[in-house]
Design an enzyme around this catalytic site. Structure first.
Site, PDB file in Angstrom:
ATOM      1  N   GLU A 165      40.203  37.560  32.620  1.00 16.67           N
ATOM      2  CA  GLU A 165      41.016  38.706  33.033  1.00 16.67           C
ATOM      3  C   GLU A 165      42.341  38.286  33.667  1.00 16.67           C
ATOM      4  O   GLU A 165      43.381  38.892  33.403  1.00 16.67           O
ATOM      5  CB  GLU A 165      40.221  39.590  34.010  1.00 16.67           C
ATOM      6  CG  GLU A 165      39.131  40.410  33.368  1.00 16.67           C
ATOM      7  CD  GLU A 165      37.865  39.629  33.066  1.00 16.67           C
ATOM      8  OE1 GLU A 165      36.956  40.173  32.415  1.00 16.67           O
ATOM      9  OE2 GLU A 165      37.779  38.447  33.489  1.00 16.67           O
TER      10      GLU A 165
ATOM     11  N   HIS B   4      28.586  46.089  38.549  1.00 15.48           N
ATOM     12  CA  HIS B   4      29.204  46.699  37.373  1.00 15.48           C
ATOM     13  C   HIS B   4      29.348  48.210  37.521  1.00 15.48           C
ATOM     14  O   HIS B   4      29.603  48.910  36.540  1.00 15.48           O
ATOM     15  CB  HIS B   4      28.380  46.408  36.112  1.00 15.48           C
ATOM     16  CG  HIS B   4      28.446  44.992  35.655  1.00 15.48           C
ATOM     17  ND1 HIS B   4      27.961  43.953  36.410  1.00 15.48           N
ATOM     18  CD2 HIS B   4      28.949  44.433  34.525  1.00 15.48           C
ATOM     19  CE1 HIS B   4      28.147  42.816  35.760  1.00 15.48           C
ATOM     20  NE2 HIS B   4      28.752  43.080  34.620  1.00 15.48           N
TER      21      HIS B   4
END
Length: 331
Positions: free
Chosen positions: A60, A129
Site C-alpha cells: 500500500e 479488517h
C-alpha cells in the site's frame, strides 16, 4: 431513473470518467485480472488495458506513493485500497505527502488523486479488517474525506472527487455495496463539503453518514409511521470539509439532535459534530446532544458479539426516544 446498486454506481462512474479523460487511471491490488476484491473494477482491464488499470503488489505504501507522484505530474489516479484498515500501511504517503505537498510547495503543485476504500463491520472479518478509522483522515488539513450513503451520491461524489485538484479519501462501506437506489440518467458532480437534508422533519434531527445515514432513514420512517414522530435526517456526505451550517440550521429548527456513527464514541466524528452544534445552536437545544456509536472494543468475530458491538436501528431508536422524553415531546 434507473435503480442500481451502490457497487454498480461506482463501477459505472469509474468507466465514464476514464472514457472522458485519458489522464484518469486506476491503481491497486487485484483490481485488474481479479477485477477487484468487491468487483467494482470488473471489465475495466479488458476495456482500458494494463496502462490504465494497473495491478500492484501487496504494498500500500508503494502504490499510494506512486499515485501521489503521478498526480503531481498531472495525471488523475484513482487508487483502490482493499480496506481502510490497510491504509495504515500507507499513512506516511497519505498524511505527510498527499495532504501536504500543495501547501509545502506554495501552491505550485497539486495532488489530484482519489483513494477509494471500504470499511465497516458486520461481515465477520475480524477486528483488524472491520474498523471505521475515517476520523484519522478527517483530522488532517489538506485532505478531503467523503462518505456517500446512496448509489446516487456515490456516483455524484466520485465524479466530484476525480475532478477535484486535492487528494480525496473516498469512503465506502461493505454493507452498502448491494444496496439499491434510484440514479438519474445524468448525474452532475456533487459539491464536496455539502451535507444533505435527505428527510425533512420537525421534532428531532438525526445526523449520520455512510451506513448510519441509511439506518437513520429507516428509523425516521418507522418513527413517523408508528409513532407520528417527525425526524429530520441530515446525511453528512462529507467529513472534511464538514458542513456545519446545515447541521446548525437543522438543530435550530428541531431543537434536539442524535448523532449516529459507525466509529467509536470517544474522539469520534460525532464528537466534532456535537461540538459544532454546541457552538452554533446552543441556545436552541432543549436537550443534550446524544451520540450512538460502536462499542469501544476490537470488533469481535463471533456474529452475535459483532452485532451487539455495532450501532443499530434499535440503539438509534432508543436514543431518539430518550431525547424526546427528556423534553416531554415523545408522543
Amino acid at each position: 431513473m434507473a435503480v442500481i446498486t451502490y457497487r454498480q454506481a461506482l463501477h459505472d462512474t469509474l468507466r465514464e470518467e476514464m472514457l472522458a479523460d485519458e489522464d484518469v487511471f486506476l491503481i491497486g491490488e487485484e483490481i485488474g485480472v481479479f477485477e477487484g476484491s468487491y468487483k467494482i473494477t470488473a471489465g475495466l482491464l479488458d476495456e482500458f488495458g494494463e496502462k490504465r488499470v494497473r495491478d500492484t503488489p501487496i504494498a500500500e505504501e508503494g502504490f499510494i506513493g506512486a499515485a501521489v507522484g503521478a498526480a503531481m505530474q498531472g495525471l488523475r489516479p484513482v487508487a483502490e485500497l482493499m480496506t481502510i484498515n490497510f491504509s495504515l500501511i500507507a499513512l506516511d504517503q497519505i498524511v505527510n505527502h498527499a495532504a501536504k505537498i500543495y501547501g509545502m510547495f506554495g501552491g505550485q503543485c497539486s495532488v489530484p488523486m482519489v483513494m477509494r476504500t471500504p470499511g465497516g463491520g458486520g461481515q465477520q472479518l475480524g477486528a483488524t479488517h472491520s474498523q471505521n478509522i475515517e476520523l484519522y483522515y478527517a483530522f488532517v488539513p489538506g485532505l478531503k474525506v467523503v462518505a456517500p450513503s446512496t448509489p446516487a451520491d456515490a456516483k455524484a461524489l466520485l465524479r466530484a472527487s476525480i475532478a477535484d485538484n486535492d487528494p480525496v479519501l473516498f469512503l465506502e462501506n461493505l454493507a452498502l455495496y448491494n444496496t439499491k437506489g434510484e440514479v438519474p440518467e445524468t448525474v452532475e458532480p456533487a459539491e464536496i463539503g455539502k451535507a444533505a437534508v435527505s428527510r425533512p422533519g420537525n421534532d428531532i434531527t438525526i445526523i449520520g453518514y455512510s451506513r448510519m445515514a441509511t439506518v437513520a432513514h429507516q428509523v425516521a420512517d418507522k418513527l413517523e409511521d408508528e409513532e407520528g414522530i417527525s425526524a429530520e435526517v441530515v446525511d453528512l456526505r462529507s467529513l472534511r470539509p464538514l458542513d456545519r451550517e446545515t447541521l446548525v440550521e437543522s438543530v435550530r429548527k428541531t431543537n434536539c439532535a442524535v448523532i449516529a456513527e459507525d466509529d467509536w464514541l470517544t474522539y469520534g466524528i460525532g464528537a466534532e459534530i456535537a461540538a459544532s452544534i454546541s457552538d452554533g445552536a446552543f441556545d436552541s437545544l432543549d436537550a443534550p446532544v446524544r451520540r450512538v456509536a460502536a462499542a469501544e472494543v476490537p470488533l469481535p468475530y463471533a456474529k452475535p458479539l459483532e452485532r451487539a458491538a455495532l450501532p443499530s436501528a434499535e440503539s438509534l431508536t432508543t436514543a431518539v426516544h430518550e431525547t424526546l422524553e427528556a423534553v416531554g415531546r415523545r408522543r
